[in-house]
Write a protein that holds these residues in place. Sequence first.
Motif, short mmCIF file in Angstrom:
data_model
loop_
_atom_site.label_atom_id
_atom_site.label_comp_id
_atom_site.label_asym_id
_atom_site.label_seq_id
_atom_site.Cartn_x
_atom_site.Cartn_y
_atom_site.Cartn_z
N GLY A 13 0.87 -1.16 0.06
CA GLY A 13 0.00 -0.12 0.12
C GLY A 13 0.80 1.26 0.03
O GLY A 13 0.73 2.17 -0.67
N GLY A 14 1.91 1.18 0.70
CA GLY A 14 2.91 2.24 0.88
C GLY A 14 3.68 2.60 -0.47
O GLY A 14 3.76 3.92 -0.99
N VAL A 16 2.37 1.76 -3.60
CA VAL A 16 1.36 2.17 -4.45
C VAL A 16 1.22 3.61 -4.36
O VAL A 16 1.07 4.48 -5.33
CB VAL A 16 -0.11 1.28 -4.35
CG1 VAL A 16 -1.01 1.89 -5.20
CG2 VAL A 16 0.50 -0.12 -4.65
N ILE A 17 0.80 3.99 -3.05
CA ILE A 17 0.35 5.55 -2.77
C ILE A 17 1.38 6.41 -3.11
O ILE A 17 1.28 7.44 -3.56
CB ILE A 17 -0.26 5.45 -1.35
CG1 ILE A 17 -1.39 4.99 -1.37
CG2 ILE A 17 -0.43 7.04 -1.25
CD1 ILE A 17 -2.68 5.20 -2.03
N SER A 18 2.77 6.30 -2.64
CA SER A 18 3.88 6.89 -2.85
C SER A 18 4.33 7.05 -4.55
O SER A 18 4.65 8.05 -5.06
CB SER A 18 5.16 6.65 -2.23
OG SER A 18 5.38 5.11 -2.63
N ASP A 41 3.90 10.19 1.54
CA ASP A 41 2.75 9.14 0.87
C ASP A 41 3.07 7.75 1.27
O ASP A 41 1.75 7.05 1.27
CB ASP A 41 2.89 9.45 -0.65
CG ASP A 41 2.37 11.05 -1.09
OD1 ASP A 41 1.71 11.40 -0.35
OD2 ASP A 41 2.97 11.25 -2.26
N PHE A 42 4.31 7.20 1.34
CA PHE A 42 4.58 6.14 1.77
C PHE A 42 3.84 5.61 3.43
O PHE A 42 3.15 4.58 3.43
CB PHE A 42 5.77 5.50 1.75
CG PHE A 42 6.20 4.20 2.18
CD1 PHE A 42 5.92 3.16 1.45
CD2 PHE A 42 6.55 3.58 3.57
CE1 PHE A 42 6.29 1.78 1.39
CE2 PHE A 42 6.68 2.44 3.77
CZ PHE A 42 6.69 1.57 2.69
N GLY A 45 -0.05 5.63 2.98
CA GLY A 45 -0.61 4.45 2.17
C GLY A 45 -0.55 3.19 3.18
O GLY A 45 -1.37 2.24 3.21
N SER A 46 0.61 3.01 4.07
CA SER A 46 0.74 1.92 4.95
C SER A 46 -0.40 1.85 5.76
O SER A 46 -0.84 1.06 6.26
CB SER A 46 1.87 1.92 5.57
OG SER A 46 2.96 1.89 4.63
N MET A 48 -3.51 3.46 5.62
CA MET A 48 -4.66 3.24 5.01
C MET A 48 -4.83 1.68 4.72
O MET A 48 -5.73 1.19 5.12
CB MET A 48 -4.93 3.90 3.66
CG MET A 48 -5.12 5.37 3.88
SD MET A 48 -4.94 6.16 2.25
CE MET A 48 -5.75 5.07 1.22
N VAL A 49 -3.77 0.91 4.28
CA VAL A 49 -3.87 -0.35 4.21
C VAL A 49 -4.06 -1.16 5.50
O VAL A 49 -4.80 -2.18 5.63
CB VAL A 49 -2.80 -1.04 3.33
CG1 VAL A 49 -2.74 -2.55 3.47
CG2 VAL A 49 -2.78 -0.58 1.86
#
Length: 102
Positions: A13-14, A16-18, A41-42, A45-46, A48-49
């Motif tokens: 997730g990190g 992908v978002i970064s 962003d990492f 994303g982490s 969020m997942v």
Amino acid sequence: MSQTPLVTGMVLGGVVISALGAASSQFVENKSPTMKSLSRDFIIGSIMVLMIMQLLPESSTSIIDFLLTLVPLTLFTASKPEVEEVIKVVEEMEVKVGVPKF
């Protein structure tokens, strides 16, 4: 897999978002992404997942396992029966409705 792929999902997730943030700053704003924005962003994303995996453990685990089978190195080494087995598992997912039994 017997346990939830928590760390793998958070890393995925990190990344992908970064990657989305880096592409956005590169192509929309026409400037290179900074290390600060990539790390922010990492982390976003982490987290969020992590929250999604707490709310939907079975669904997120199956999605993460499926995404890990799409990594190019595993596709080249995977044999035909393994790919068919993954497709069969994805097609056999069922939705359970009703009152949860704790």
